[in-house]
Design a protein around this motif. Structure first.
Motif, PDB file in Angstrom:
ATOM      1  N   PRO A 167      -2.102  -0.242  22.597  1.00 26.68           N
ATOM      2  CA  PRO A 167      -3.771  -0.249  22.966  1.00 26.68           C
ATOM      3  C   PRO A 167      -4.119  -0.741  21.668  1.00 26.68           C
ATOM      4  CG  PRO A 167      -3.019   1.992  22.679  1.00 26.68           C
ATOM      5  CD  PRO A 167      -1.572   1.213  22.763  1.00 26.68           C
ATOM      6  N   PRO A 168      -5.560  -1.154  21.710  1.00 18.04           N
ATOM      7  CA  PRO A 168      -6.001  -1.628  20.395  1.00 18.04           C
ATOM      8  C   PRO A 168      -5.940  -0.564  19.412  1.00 18.04           C
ATOM      9  CG  PRO A 168      -7.347  -1.976  22.251  1.00 18.04           C
ATOM     10  CD  PRO A 168      -6.574  -1.109  22.861  1.00 18.04           C
ATOM     11  N   ASP A 169      -5.677  -1.040  18.066  1.00 22.43           N
ATOM     12  CA  ASP A 169      -5.466  -0.387  16.978  1.00 22.43           C
ATOM     13  C   ASP A 169      -6.168  -1.192  15.571  1.00 22.43           C
ATOM     14  OD1 ASP A 169      -3.878   0.273  14.253  1.00 22.43           O
ATOM     15  OD2 ASP A 169      -3.481   2.034  15.582  1.00 22.43           O
ATOM     16  N   PRO A 170      -7.026  -0.445  14.801  1.00 22.10           N
ATOM     17  CA  PRO A 170      -7.533  -1.022  13.692  1.00 22.10           C
ATOM     18  C   PRO A 170      -6.484  -1.818  12.650  1.00 22.10           C
ATOM     19  CG  PRO A 170      -8.536   1.211  13.842  1.00 22.10           C
ATOM     20  CD  PRO A 170      -7.187   1.048  14.823  1.00 22.10           C
ATOM     21  N   VAL A 171      -5.298  -1.124  12.522  1.00 19.27           N
ATOM     22  CA  VAL A 171      -4.302  -1.965  11.915  1.00 19.27           C
ATOM     23  C   VAL A 171      -3.622  -3.197  12.623  1.00 19.27           C
ATOM     24  CG1 VAL A 171      -1.826  -1.713  10.745  1.00 19.27           C
ATOM     25  CG2 VAL A 171      -3.574   0.170  10.450  1.00 19.27           C
ATOM     26  N   VAL A 172      -3.487  -2.988  14.068  1.00 19.63           N
ATOM     27  CA  VAL A 172      -3.129  -4.187  14.603  1.00 19.63           C
ATOM     28  C   VAL A 172      -4.217  -5.205  14.640  1.00 19.63           C
ATOM     29  CG1 VAL A 172      -2.591  -4.657  17.011  1.00 19.63           C
ATOM     30  CG2 VAL A 172      -1.636  -2.754  16.158  1.00 19.63           C
ATOM     31  N   VAL A 173      -5.431  -4.913  14.562  1.00 23.20           N
ATOM     32  CA  VAL A 173      -6.348  -5.726  14.609  1.00 23.20           C
ATOM     33  C   VAL A 173      -6.226  -6.672  13.100  1.00 23.20           C
ATOM     34  CG1 VAL A 173      -9.153  -6.201  14.271  1.00 23.20           C
ATOM     35  CG2 VAL A 173      -8.050  -4.733  16.150  1.00 23.20           C
ATOM     36  N   GLY A 174      -6.069  -5.905  12.060  1.00 29.32           N
ATOM     37  CA  GLY A 174      -5.907  -6.590  10.808  1.00 29.32           C
ATOM     38  C   GLY A 174      -5.035  -7.593  10.925  1.00 29.32           C
ATOM     39  N   LEU A 175      -3.699  -7.316  11.563  1.00 29.90           N
ATOM     40  CA  LEU A 175      -2.486  -8.211  11.420  1.00 29.90           C
ATOM     41  C   LEU A 175      -2.931  -9.374  12.454  1.00 29.90           C
ATOM     42  CD1 LEU A 175       0.252  -9.140  10.927  1.00 29.90           C
ATOM     43  CD2 LEU A 175       1.053  -7.623  12.800  1.00 29.90           C
ATOM     44  N   GLN A 176      -3.649  -9.251  13.468  1.00 29.05           N
ATOM     45  CA  GLN A 176      -3.995 -10.334  14.312  1.00 29.05           C
ATOM     46  C   GLN A 176      -4.810 -11.341  13.593  1.00 29.05           C
ATOM     47  OE1 GLN A 176      -5.536  -8.069  17.842  1.00 29.05           O
ATOM     48  NE2 GLN A 176      -3.772  -8.439  18.847  1.00 29.05           N
ATOM     49  N   ASP A 204      -7.932  -3.423  -1.610  1.00 31.24           N
ATOM     50  CA  ASP A 204      -9.144  -3.558  -1.590  1.00 31.24           C
ATOM     51  C   ASP A 204      -9.696  -3.656  -0.188  1.00 31.24           C
ATOM     52  OD1 ASP A 204      -9.234  -4.005  -4.272  1.00 31.24           O
ATOM     53  OD2 ASP A 204      -8.574  -5.986  -4.145  1.00 31.24           O
ATOM     54  N   GLY A 205      -9.242  -2.703   0.886  1.00 29.88           N
ATOM     55  CA  GLY A 205      -9.950  -2.551   2.094  1.00 29.88           C
ATOM     56  C   GLY A 205      -9.215  -3.906   3.046  1.00 29.88           C
ATOM     57  N   VAL A 206      -8.261  -4.660   2.750  1.00 26.44           N
ATOM     58  CA  VAL A 206      -7.989  -5.923   3.542  1.00 26.44           C
ATOM     59  C   VAL A 206      -6.396  -5.410   3.558  1.00 26.44           C
ATOM     60  CG1 VAL A 206      -7.854  -8.226   3.535  1.00 26.44           C
ATOM     61  CG2 VAL A 206      -9.807  -7.164   2.746  1.00 26.44           C
ATOM     62  N   TRP A 207      -6.115  -5.825   4.710  1.00 30.50           N
ATOM     63  CA  TRP A 207      -4.699  -5.726   5.344  1.00 30.50           C
ATOM     64  C   TRP A 207      -3.854  -7.140   4.955  1.00 30.50           C
ATOM     65  CZ3 TRP A 207      -1.881  -1.570   5.742  1.00 30.50           C
ATOM     66  CH2 TRP A 207      -2.638  -0.367   6.135  1.00 30.50           C
ATOM     67  N   ARG A 208      -2.935  -7.345   4.374  1.00 35.76           N
ATOM     68  CA  ARG A 208      -2.217  -8.791   4.244  1.00 35.76           C
ATOM     69  C   ARG A 208      -0.741  -8.598   4.164  1.00 35.76           C
ATOM     70  NH1 ARG A 208      -6.118  -8.437  -0.074  1.00 35.76           N
ATOM     71  NH2 ARG A 208      -7.481 -10.136  -0.279  1.00 35.76           N
ATOM     72  N   ARG A 209      -0.328  -9.433   4.748  1.00 39.99           N
ATOM     73  CA  ARG A 209       1.161  -9.355   5.073  1.00 39.99           C
ATOM     74  C   ARG A 209       1.988  -9.799   3.828  1.00 39.99           C
ATOM     75  NH1 ARG A 209       2.138 -12.974   9.955  1.00 39.99           N
ATOM     76  NH2 ARG A 209       1.733 -14.598   8.619  1.00 39.99           N
ATOM     77  N   SER A 210       3.178  -8.767   3.784  1.00 40.93           N
ATOM     78  CA  SER A 210       3.996  -8.787   2.703  1.00 40.93           C
ATOM     79  C   SER A 210       5.422  -9.213   2.932  1.00 40.93           C
ATOM     80  CB  SER A 210       4.149  -7.326   1.995  1.00 40.93           C
ATOM     81  OG  SER A 210       4.719  -6.344   3.073  1.00 40.93           O
TER      82      SER A 210
END
Length: 217
Positions: A70-79, A191-197
Motif C-alpha cells: 500500500p502507499p508509504d511515504p518512503v515508497v513515494v520518495g523512491l518513486q 536533509d529531509g530528502v530520500w536519495r538512492r545509494s
C-alpha cells in the motif's frame, strides 16, 4: 544487430533508470542509421521495424507473482527518485545526479555513467508511461535514515538518437527493447530528502514484462 545487456542500475532505468532507462534501462535501434557504436552502460539493443504508432498498441504482459505494498511515504520518495531519473535521461544535459543519488555511492556512479553515455552519444529517453513503472513489494527500515525497498520494475522507454539537435521530429529509435527486473534499492535520508545509494539486481527479464500491472497507469 546483436542485443547487448548492459547495466543502468538506474535506471534506470532509473531508472535507473536504471532507468530507460532507471535500474537496468533499455530501448532502441533503427533501420536507417547504423554507425559503429561503443558498448553502452545501459541495457539491451534491439532493431525495430518501425516506431509503434502509439502506446495503446503495446500488448498486455503476464504479471509475475509478488505482493504489492500500500502507499508509504518512503515508497513515494523512491518513486520520485525513479521519476527524476527518467527526467534525467529525457534531458540528460540538464541532469543533476546529486539530486537523486547520494554522492560517492554506487547509485551515484551508475547514474552519472549513464548520463555521460547519453550525452556523448546524443541520446535522449522517450518515456512510455504504460510500460515504464515500478511496483513496490517490500520495505525494510534499517534505521530512521536508511531503508531498503524491493521493487519489480518495468522499463519500456525508448532510447532515441537526437541527432545532436533539440528538435524531436528528427529523432530516431536507438533501442526500444522492453525489460523488467526485480531489484533491491537502498535509500538514505539527508536533509529531509530520500536519495538512492545502492541497487542490487535480484532477477532480470529482457524482452518481457514479468511485473504486476501498475496501479498508476
Amino acid at each position: 544487430m546483436t542485443p547487448n545487456r548492459v547495466s543502468l542500475v538506474a535506471v534506470a532505468l532509473v531508472g535507473v533508470a536504471l532507468t530507460g532507462c532507471s535500474g537496468r534501462a533499455a530501448s532502441s535501434a533503427d533501420p536507417v542509421l547504423s554507425p559503429v557504436r561503443p558498448t553502452p552502460p545501459v541495457v539491451a539493443v534491439h532493431v525495430p521495424e518501425s516506431i509503434p504508432p502509439s502506446v495503446d498498441s503495446v500488448p498486455a504482459a503476464p504479471a509475475a507473482t509478488g505482493s504489492v505494498l500500500p502507499p508509504d511515504p518512503v515508497v513515494v520518495g523512491l518513486q520520485e527518485v525513479q521519476q527524476g531519473v527518467n527526467e534525467c535521461l529525457r534531458l540528460p544535459t540538464r541532469c543533476d545526479v546529486s539530486r537523486w543519488a547520494t554522492g560517492g555511492s554506487q547509485a551515484y556512479r551508475a547514474l552519472a555513467a549513464v548520463v555521460r553515455y547519453y550525452v556523448s552519444n546524443s541520446l535522449v529517453a522517450r518515456i512510455v508511461p504504460s510500460v515504464t513503472y515500478v511496483v513496490p513489494e517490500r520495505v525494510v527500515h534499517a534505521s530512521p535514515t536508511r531503508v531498503e525497498i524491493t521493487l519489480c520494475e518495468v522499463d519500456g522507454s525508448w532510447q532515441m538518437d537526437s541527432r545532436g539537435t533539440r528538435r524531436t521530429d528528427d529523432d530516431i529509435v536507438w533501442n526500444d527493447l522492453l525489460v523488467s527486473r526485480r531489484a533491491r534499492h537502498s535509500l538514505v535520508l539527508r536533509d529531509g530528502v530520500w536519495r538512492r545509494s545502492e541497487i542490487v539486481e535480484l532477477e532480470f527479464w529482457p524482452g518481457e514484462n514479468r511485473c504486476p500491472p501498475s496501479t498508476a497507469v
